[in-house]
Design a protein around this motif. Sequence first.
Motif, PDB file in Angstrom:
ATOM      1  N   GLY A  90      37.035 115.174 -54.683  1.00  0.00           N
ATOM      2  CA  GLY A  90      37.443 114.409 -53.515  1.00  0.00           C
ATOM      3  C   GLY A  90      38.823 114.780 -52.996  1.00  0.00           C
ATOM      4  N   GLN A  93      41.733 110.556 -51.990  1.00  0.00           N
ATOM      5  CA  GLN A  93      41.207 109.390 -52.687  1.00  0.00           C
ATOM      6  C   GLN A  93      42.304 108.835 -53.597  1.00  0.00           C
ATOM      7  OE1 GLN A  93      37.590 110.140 -54.804  1.00  0.00           O
ATOM      8  NE2 GLN A  93      36.487 110.907 -53.031  1.00  0.00           N
ATOM      9  N   SER A  95      42.635 107.382 -56.276  1.00  0.00           N
ATOM     10  CA  SER A  95      42.216 106.987 -57.624  1.00  0.00           C
ATOM     11  C   SER A  95      43.092 107.688 -58.644  1.00  0.00           C
ATOM     12  CB  SER A  95      40.743 107.346 -57.861  1.00  0.00           C
ATOM     13  OG  SER A  95      40.613 108.720 -58.140  1.00  0.00           O
ATOM     14  N   GLN A 191      27.894 107.062 -53.693  1.00  0.00           N
ATOM     15  CA  GLN A 191      29.320 106.741 -53.759  1.00  0.00           C
ATOM     16  C   GLN A 191      29.639 105.520 -52.906  1.00  0.00           C
ATOM     17  OE1 GLN A 191      32.011 109.486 -51.793  1.00  0.00           O
ATOM     18  NE2 GLN A 191      33.471 109.336 -53.490  1.00  0.00           N
ATOM     19  N   GLN A 231      39.236 101.997 -56.431  1.00  0.00           N
ATOM     20  CA  GLN A 231      38.976 103.406 -56.723  1.00  0.00           C
ATOM     21  C   GLN A 231      38.931 103.666 -58.230  1.00  0.00           C
ATOM     22  OE1 GLN A 231      38.329 106.005 -54.773  1.00  0.00           O
ATOM     23  NE2 GLN A 231      38.631 105.134 -52.743  1.00  0.00           N
TER      24      GLN A 231
END
Length: 411
Positions: A90, A93, A95, A191, A231
Motif C-alpha cells: 500500500g 496508509q 498503519s 480490504q 488501520q
Amino acid sequence: MTECPHAAGAVPLSGPRFQGDPVRLYREIRRDHGAVAPVVLDGGLPAWLVLDYRELHQVTSDPVLFSRDSDLWNQWENVPADWPLLPMIGRKQPSILYTVGPRHAERAAMIGNALEAIDSFALKRFAEEFADELIDRFCSKGSTDIIAEYAMLLPARVLARMYGVSDADGDALVGSINDMIDGRERALAGQQHLAATMLKLLADKHAEPGDDVATRMLADPGGFTDEEVMQDLMVMMAAGHQPTADWMGNSLRLMLTDDRFAASLSGGRHSVAEAMNEVLWEDTPTQNVAGRWAARDTHLGGRHVRAGDLLLLGIAAANSDPQIRVDGSALTGGNSAFLSFGHGEHRCPFPAQETAEVIARTGIEVLLDRLPDIDLDVPAGQLTRRPSPWLRGMTSLPVVFTPTPALGDRI
C-alpha cells in the motif's frame, strides 16, 4: 552503473509453481540468480526477492537503508488504481506497516501492550469454545473439509472476540480477509469490508468501552487517531487470522501424511508442538513479505539495488537456505531460528506470536481429542495449495472419521 530488477530472466511472482513445490522453485531461483533475484509482480512491475538467510537478516536489521516507507518506491507512477496487490503493497496508509522511526516504536508499544493484556486463560477458553462449536457442525457426518469448515474459521472468530468485534461481524470477516490477502480480483473489495468492520468496531467502543484490544488501543496515551487505530486493527486482524489458519492447516496436513506424527493422532501432544514447529521451517504460512524499499543506491547479495527499489522478503526461501540448512532436518526439532515471524523492529510482536500459537495449537488439540481416528479422504498427492505467492495454505483438506454426537447433543 545500476541494475534494474527487470533483468533478463526475471521470475514472475505468481502462477502454479507456487502451488506445487515452492522449495524446489526457490532452489532453482537461487541457482539461476543468487541470493537476490529479479522478480516481476502483477502488471509487470519489477522487484527484488531476497532469498538467502544472511541477506534477509541484513535487510531486516537495517531499517534506515532498507525502509518500510512505501512512498520511496520508484514504480508508483506505473501502479494502476485497481492494482490487486495494493492491499499487500500500500501507499499513504497510516498503519504501523509503513510507519518508520520513533513513531513506529510508539505504535508497536501500543499494539504490544493491548495484546499483552489479553488473559491467556480466556484466550484458550474462547479458542476451545469456538473449536467445539465448529466441530459440532460436522462431527456427526463422518467427513468434512478441515480447511473450509474449521481452520479457515477458527482464528478470525477467536481474534474477533478478543478484539471486541461481535461474533456476527467476526464470522463475516473471514471471506474478506482471504480475498484481500490472495491478491486476486476481489482483493480491494475485501480490504474495504475489513476497513468498514473495524470502523464500526471503534464507533461501538467509543460508545461502550470493554475489556478488549480495541478499547485498550483507543485508550493508549500515545494520542493515536481513530484512523491510525483502525488501520492497525486491520493489519492485526489480517496478519493474525490467515497465517494462523494456514499454520493449523499445514500442521494437520503434515500430521495426516507423515508417519512420524501418526502417534499424535491418538493423543500425543508433544507431536503437535513438533509438527507446528516443523511447519514454520519447512512449510511456513508466510512465504514472502512485501517488503522493504532501498533508501539509496546500494549493493546486496552481489546486486546493484537502486534507490526506491522494492525488496521482497523471501521468508520460506531463507528458511531453506542451504548455507544454514546443510542437513535439512537438523534445525527443525525445537530450533526456532526460522524467520517465519520476521526479524528486526518490524517483526511480528511477541504477544501476537503467542496468541497465534495458542489458537493454532488449541484448534489442533481439540480436533484430535474430538475425532481421534481422523484420516485423509483423498490421496496426499491430490492435495493442492492456494495460488498466493505471499501465504502458503491448503485449498482443502478432506478428511473422514467415525461420526460422533455433537457436544450440545450430550447435555
